[in-house]
Design a protein around this motif. Structure first.
Motif, PDB file in Angstrom:
ATOM      1  N   ASP A  46       0.830  -1.200   0.000  1.00  0.00           N
ATOM      2  CA  ASP A  46       0.000   0.000   0.000  1.00  0.00           C
ATOM      3  C   ASP A  46       0.863   1.249   0.000  1.00  0.00           C
ATOM      4  OD1 ASP A  46      -2.491  -1.356   0.050  1.00  0.00           O
ATOM      5  OD2 ASP A  46      -2.208  -1.771   2.182  1.00  0.00           O
ATOM      6  N   VAL A  59       0.147  -8.132  -4.153  1.00  0.00           N
ATOM      7  CA  VAL A  59      -1.084  -7.355  -4.292  1.00  0.00           C
ATOM      8  C   VAL A  59      -0.689  -5.892  -4.107  1.00  0.00           C
ATOM      9  CG1 VAL A  59      -3.378  -6.876  -3.393  1.00  0.00           C
ATOM     10  CG2 VAL A  59      -2.511  -9.226  -3.393  1.00  0.00           C
ATOM     11  N   GLY A  61      -2.081  -2.426  -3.639  1.00  0.00           N
ATOM     12  CA  GLY A  61      -3.317  -1.747  -3.272  1.00  0.00           C
ATOM     13  C   GLY A  61      -3.506  -0.451  -4.038  1.00  0.00           C
ATOM     14  N   THR A  62      -4.654   0.190  -3.870  1.00  0.00           N
ATOM     15  CA  THR A  62      -4.976   1.414  -4.614  1.00  0.00           C
ATOM     16  C   THR A  62      -3.993   2.540  -4.331  1.00  0.00           C
ATOM     17  OG1 THR A  62      -6.539   2.034  -2.876  1.00  0.00           O
ATOM     18  CG2 THR A  62      -7.431   0.906  -4.811  1.00  0.00           C
ATOM     19  N   ILE A  76      -1.775  -8.909  -8.469  1.00  0.00           N
ATOM     20  CA  ILE A  76      -3.035  -8.173  -8.581  1.00  0.00           C
ATOM     21  C   ILE A  76      -2.674  -6.703  -8.461  1.00  0.00           C
ATOM     22  CG2 ILE A  76      -5.288  -7.723  -7.547  1.00  0.00           C
ATOM     23  CD1 ILE A  76      -5.223 -10.613  -6.475  1.00  0.00           C
ATOM     24  N   LYS A  78      -3.939  -2.860  -8.272  1.00  0.00           N
ATOM     25  CA  LYS A  78      -4.992  -1.874  -8.052  1.00  0.00           C
ATOM     26  C   LYS A  78      -4.391  -0.473  -8.065  1.00  0.00           C
ATOM     27  CE  LYS A  78      -7.359  -5.128  -5.019  1.00  0.00           C
ATOM     28  NZ  LYS A  78      -7.843  -5.400  -3.666  1.00  0.00           N
ATOM     29  N   GLU A  93      -6.850  -4.386 -12.170  1.00  0.00           N
ATOM     30  CA  GLU A  93      -8.184  -3.913 -11.827  1.00  0.00           C
ATOM     31  C   GLU A  93      -8.432  -2.502 -12.344  1.00  0.00           C
ATOM     32  OE1 GLU A  93      -9.180  -4.731  -7.760  1.00  0.00           O
ATOM     33  OE2 GLU A  93      -8.845  -6.881  -8.035  1.00  0.00           O
ATOM     34  N   SER A  94      -9.665  -2.043 -12.249  1.00  0.00           N
ATOM     35  CA  SER A  94     -10.080  -0.790 -12.884  1.00  0.00           C
ATOM     36  C   SER A  94      -9.336   0.438 -12.373  1.00  0.00           C
ATOM     37  CB  SER A  94     -11.583  -0.581 -12.704  1.00  0.00           C
ATOM     38  OG  SER A  94     -11.904  -0.512 -11.327  1.00  0.00           O
ATOM     39  N   SER A  95      -8.859   0.426 -11.137  1.00  0.00           N
ATOM     40  CA  SER A  95      -8.146   1.582 -10.572  1.00  0.00           C
ATOM     41  C   SER A  95      -6.660   1.580 -10.911  1.00  0.00           C
ATOM     42  CB  SER A  95      -8.318   1.592  -9.054  1.00  0.00           C
ATOM     43  OG  SER A  95      -7.809   0.382  -8.502  1.00  0.00           O
ATOM     44  N   ALA A  96      -6.183   0.573 -11.622  1.00  0.00           N
ATOM     45  CA  ALA A  96      -4.740   0.389 -11.853  1.00  0.00           C
ATOM     46  C   ALA A  96      -4.200   1.261 -12.970  1.00  0.00           C
ATOM     47  CB  ALA A  96      -4.455  -1.079 -12.181  1.00  0.00           C
ATOM     48  N   ASP A 110      -9.607  -5.198 -16.078  1.00  0.00           N
ATOM     49  CA  ASP A 110     -10.924  -4.617 -15.851  1.00  0.00           C
ATOM     50  C   ASP A 110     -11.062  -3.318 -16.636  1.00  0.00           C
ATOM     51  OD1 ASP A 110     -11.477  -6.678 -14.126  1.00  0.00           O
ATOM     52  OD2 ASP A 110     -11.273  -5.489 -12.287  1.00  0.00           O
ATOM     53  N   ALA A 113      -8.968   0.453 -16.468  1.00  0.00           N
ATOM     54  CA  ALA A 113      -7.539   0.376 -16.163  1.00  0.00           C
ATOM     55  C   ALA A 113      -6.735   1.117 -17.228  1.00  0.00           C
ATOM     56  CB  ALA A 113      -7.088  -1.077 -16.089  1.00  0.00           C
TER      57      ALA A 113
END
Length: 163
Positions: A46, A59, A61-62, A76, A78, A93-96, A110, A113
């Protein structure tokens, strides 16, 4: 004599990291790391890493950002990656935001992205490398064909020799 073996005093376990538990490593939003990150387990990012990341499962994070090369078994995304990504399984994902080439075996993207770079399956990269290694034999072929008389082509030379 029959007890446990004693380990040598100079034995350093840090040279080979071994995964002892399944707890993911978490790099929180307020952490900025400069340098390489290596883990055999799962990492939840993060914060920000300025350097290369080599982990088993990542992973982002956003709020997570990586500026460097990411190599993992699965990723993954984000957050943001500025650099190449090489993983067996990639989920974007869409925020990436990915600004660099992505080399993967399976890919999911998604809607929404942002990707700026090439998307390549990993076996395609190996094929391209093999083709590029064959350029020496092509230069030998052209040099053989260009030798001799410049006014006659290779096929015209063969026809002239038959007559």
């Amino acid at each position: 004599m029959f007890g446990k073996k004693k380990s040598p005093v100079g034995n350093s376990s840090s040279s080979h990291l071994k995964r002892t538990n399944n707890t993911p490593s978490i790099i929180s939003e307020d952490v900025r790391l400069t340098g390489s990150l290596v883990s055999q387990g799962e990492v939840q990012l993060d914060g920000r890493i300025d350097g290369d990341v080599r982990v088993n499962h990542l992973v982002i994070g956003t709020t997570g950002t990586v500026e460097g090369t990411v190599t993992a078994e699965s990723v993954i995304v984000k957050g943001k990656i500025f650099g190449s990504l090489n993983a067996s399984k990639v989920v974007i994902e869409s925020s990436a935001q990915v600004h660099g080439d992505v080399y993967q075996d399976t890919l999911s993207i998604d809607a929404g992205a942002i990707i700026e770079g090439n998307l390549k399956q990993r076996h395609e990269a190996e094929t391209v490398a093999l083709i590029n290694n064959d350029t020496e034999s092509k230069s030998e072929l052209t040099s053989v064909l260009s030798e001799g008389d410049n006014d006659l082509s290779f096929f015209n030379k063969q026809a002239a020799e038959k007559e």
